[in-house]
Design a protein around this motif. Sequence first.
Motif, mmCIF file in Angstrom:
data_model
loop_
_atom_site.group_PDB
_atom_site.id
_atom_site.type_symbol
_atom_site.label_atom_id
_atom_site.label_comp_id
_atom_site.label_asym_id
_atom_site.label_seq_id
_atom_site.Cartn_x
_atom_site.Cartn_y
_atom_site.Cartn_z
ATOM 1 N N ALA A 71 -32.652 32.070 -53.023
ATOM 2 C CA ALA A 71 -31.509 31.581 -52.208
ATOM 3 C C ALA A 71 -30.141 31.659 -53.135
ATOM 4 O O ALA A 71 -29.045 31.809 -52.455
ATOM 5 C CB ALA A 71 -31.776 30.528 -51.505
ATOM 6 N N ASP A 72 -30.273 31.427 -54.510
ATOM 7 C CA ASP A 72 -29.046 31.454 -55.286
ATOM 8 C C ASP A 72 -28.897 32.584 -55.645
ATOM 9 O O ASP A 72 -27.583 32.636 -56.452
ATOM 10 C CB ASP A 72 -29.408 30.423 -56.286
ATOM 11 C CG ASP A 72 -29.815 29.005 -55.984
ATOM 12 O OD1 ASP A 72 -29.022 28.430 -55.319
ATOM 13 O OD2 ASP A 72 -30.910 28.476 -56.188
ATOM 14 N N TRP A 98 -37.511 37.349 -50.326
ATOM 15 C CA TRP A 98 -36.193 36.997 -50.268
ATOM 16 C C TRP A 98 -36.370 35.979 -48.851
ATOM 17 O O TRP A 98 -37.375 36.271 -47.946
ATOM 18 C CB TRP A 98 -35.452 38.202 -49.698
ATOM 19 C CG TRP A 98 -35.123 39.242 -50.721
ATOM 20 C CD1 TRP A 98 -35.313 40.527 -50.588
ATOM 21 C CD2 TRP A 98 -34.461 38.964 -51.961
ATOM 22 N NE1 TRP A 98 -34.924 41.073 -51.871
ATOM 23 C CE2 TRP A 98 -34.678 40.179 -52.879
ATOM 24 C CE3 TRP A 98 -34.162 37.643 -52.770
ATOM 25 C CZ2 TRP A 98 -34.110 40.112 -54.067
ATOM 26 C CZ3 TRP A 98 -33.631 37.834 -53.997
ATOM 27 C CH2 TRP A 98 -33.519 38.896 -54.480
ATOM 28 N N GLY A 99 -35.654 35.067 -48.768
ATOM 29 C CA GLY A 99 -35.531 34.163 -47.532
ATOM 30 C C GLY A 99 -34.657 34.906 -46.531
ATOM 31 O O GLY A 99 -34.648 36.082 -46.410
ATOM 32 N N PRO A 100 -34.244 34.092 -45.670
ATOM 33 C CA PRO A 100 -33.589 34.693 -44.403
ATOM 34 C C PRO A 100 -32.155 35.031 -44.971
ATOM 35 O O PRO A 100 -31.757 34.694 -46.128
ATOM 36 C CB PRO A 100 -33.562 33.290 -43.412
ATOM 37 C CG PRO A 100 -33.588 32.114 -44.155
ATOM 38 C CD PRO A 100 -34.259 32.614 -45.648
#
Length: 133
Positions: A71-72, A98-100
Amino acid sequence: MTRDVVTPPGRHALYELHRYSPAVRANGLLFVSGQVGSRPDGSPEPDRDEQVRLAFKNLDAILAAAGCSFADVVDVTVFMVDPAQHFERAWAVAAEFWGPPPYPTATVVGVTWLSGFQFEIKVVARLPQVATT
């Protein structure tokens, strides 16, 4: 400018062999060297999908060592042998990590050689803010 090296646990042999740092913290950012699907001894994972997955796992270990996560990540550069044939499959593996949205910026570069590897990913991530008392 202060900069320091971030090294994940289980440092793999390629860092020593090719004399580079896994990642460097500088000015609130984490600059991660290209990560490949290398086994601990530095050899490539032979299965292409698993090689991509291992590259992401190696990247995740470095991000975690710096107190970061996917996320960063703000910028991604991918180097891939024969992307016309393998991009969609590699990006399907990437989706596991990968997140959203919002997603980072991304550049994919087709190359002819990656020292025996088929996929390499390097990123720039923002470092988490450290709370001050």
